[in-house]
Design an enzyme around this catalytic site. Sequence first.
Site, PDB file in Angstrom:
ATOM      1  N   ASP A  88       0.911  -1.143   0.000  1.00  0.00           N
ATOM      2  CA  ASP A  88       0.000   0.000   0.000  1.00  0.00           C
ATOM      3  C   ASP A  88       0.951   1.193   0.000  1.00  0.00           C
ATOM      4  OD1 ASP A  88      -1.481   2.254   0.782  1.00  0.00           O
ATOM      5  OD2 ASP A  88      -3.024   0.971   1.658  1.00  0.00           O
ATOM      6  N   HIS A  89       1.124   1.831  -1.145  1.00  0.00           N
ATOM      7  CA  HIS A  89       2.240   2.783  -1.241  1.00  0.00           C
ATOM      8  C   HIS A  89       2.055   3.997  -0.333  1.00  0.00           C
ATOM      9  CE1 HIS A  89      -0.401   4.575  -4.268  1.00  0.00           C
ATOM     10  NE2 HIS A  89       0.216   5.701  -4.008  1.00  0.00           N
TER      11      HIS A  89
ATOM     12  N   HIS B 161      -5.932   2.834   1.135  1.00  0.00           N
ATOM     13  CA  HIS B 161      -5.143   3.951   1.676  1.00  0.00           C
ATOM     14  C   HIS B 161      -5.845   4.700   2.810  1.00  0.00           C
ATOM     15  CE1 HIS B 161      -3.062   3.002  -1.935  1.00  0.00           C
ATOM     16  NE2 HIS B 161      -3.862   3.651  -2.738  1.00  0.00           N
TER      17      HIS B 161
END
Length: 493
Positions: free
Chosen positions: A180-181, A243
Amino acid sequence: MVEEQLKPKAVIVIFGATGDLAKRKLYPSLYRMFRSGKIEDFAVIGAARRPWTNESYRENVEQSVKNIDMRDKDLQAFSSRFFYQPVDVTNSASYQDLNSLIQELEEDFHTEGNRVFYLAMAPEFFGIIAKNLKLHGLKDSAGWKRLVIEKPFGHDLPSAKQLNEEIRSAFDEDQIYRIDHYLGKEMVQNIEVIRFANGLFEHLWNNRFISNIQITSSESLGVEERARYYDHSGATRDMAQNHMMQMVALLAMEPPINLTTEEVRSEKIKVLRAMRSVNPEDVDAYFVRGQYGPGQIAGSEVTGYREETEELQDSDTETYVAGKIMIDNYRWAGVPFYIRTGKRLAVKSTKIVVEFQNIPMNLYYENKDDQHPNLLVINIQPEEGVTLYLNAKKDKVGHAEPIKLSYRNNLTDHGINTPEAYEKLLYDCLLGDATNFTHWDEVALSWSFIDSILAGWRMKRPAFPNYASGTMGPDAANKLLSKNGHHWWPVEE
Ligand code: NAP
């Protein structure tokens, strides 16, 4: 557990090596790590169907990192570690050839049998790749093996479960790194530090002193060339399920007893378990969806979502979502966590606003409505930093006005010393630190929360479009807060 050795060795196999993600994120991240000396003993195998050669692959890799910093010598030393293997992941014969190449490179580059399999491909291939890696012995080396996978992880809980079962049939949970950047972003990683290293905040971090928390991730761009993917996903699946939920968990979790992966994850999981699930019939009381119509962005006319391409003309996909999340535990009972995210909004900004409760009687404002509560603002992007809004003396005796204390991360150096999210995460993965990756339990809990919202929405067709491009979303999102006596704090600087 983080390994002691900080210069990890590995062969990194990138499935989808000719694609957009590899080019825009992975090669630049690897290059930065190489240039800063974090990795020395490594080789990369690019796998995809295109009939590229080592030479054409290396040219592409060089092209994708050229704007970072061009020092020819470094660039060649870097790209000479890249090898291309034509692979169709659905064809099992491909895996034997791949294994032979990995073994050869392990000898040449002294990588001790450590292998990273990075799946930079569409999720429908994740299961088949994982199975074949096991079946054809690519997991049988002496060193560690790690599988990195990209979002989306399913499109609802049942599909995520199925995908997870397929992957888990070949890899253990602790070998799986779900990216999950957002968890690699500097200021998202800073949430924990701001909270747990400052008594000033952490002592007040509960329902006695905090009125509400707002998380905004707004884009001014529309769907652009991602229309086909986006239309099957929408803002809720694309942004909220992963996110936004992760940010809620970091903001709401209890202090872990230490910073190990297990302890941090376990506290985040408790938050996700405490989120009040929304009955599909009650969805409108908690969530608002929107889709952009025509409007203006930066003074230019832009079309609505349904006019972006012909296939979107009847689309009911939401390009905006706002929600009120209640966390039913001792610390947070009664405090709404508001989230909103969308496309074609007035500004591009990712920001968290923590609104503290006003003091019962403020002597310095004649009009109660003029009072400004204390706010802690965490700026995640494009600016990175923290702003604290306080009240201080105004010229006129007996009056106060808000002032801001700002800390801004130094972003002037976008060069080699500023690790970006993917770089940090890739390095963490090579070190075996999974703290900033998503555990399956987190994925499952957030899908189960989101599924009931989506089920509620399926009950009736939305009246789209319902916000003009260049605004901050539908009016209903303002009403969602005003009925609790709150309002969205502006996110523009
Ligand atoms: P993309 O540009 O479409 O690339 C897909 C890659 O898969 C290409 O290299 C393609 O190469 C390869 N491929 C397709 N079928 C194959 C097969 N049967 N065997 C071997 N290789 C095959 O996609 P992307 O944008 O890079 O995205 C990859 C993944 O990352 C997706 O899951 C996406 O949702 C996720 N993601 C992407 C981004 C981003 O910024 N792009 C951001 C977040 C998440 P050939 O055509 O040469 O086979």
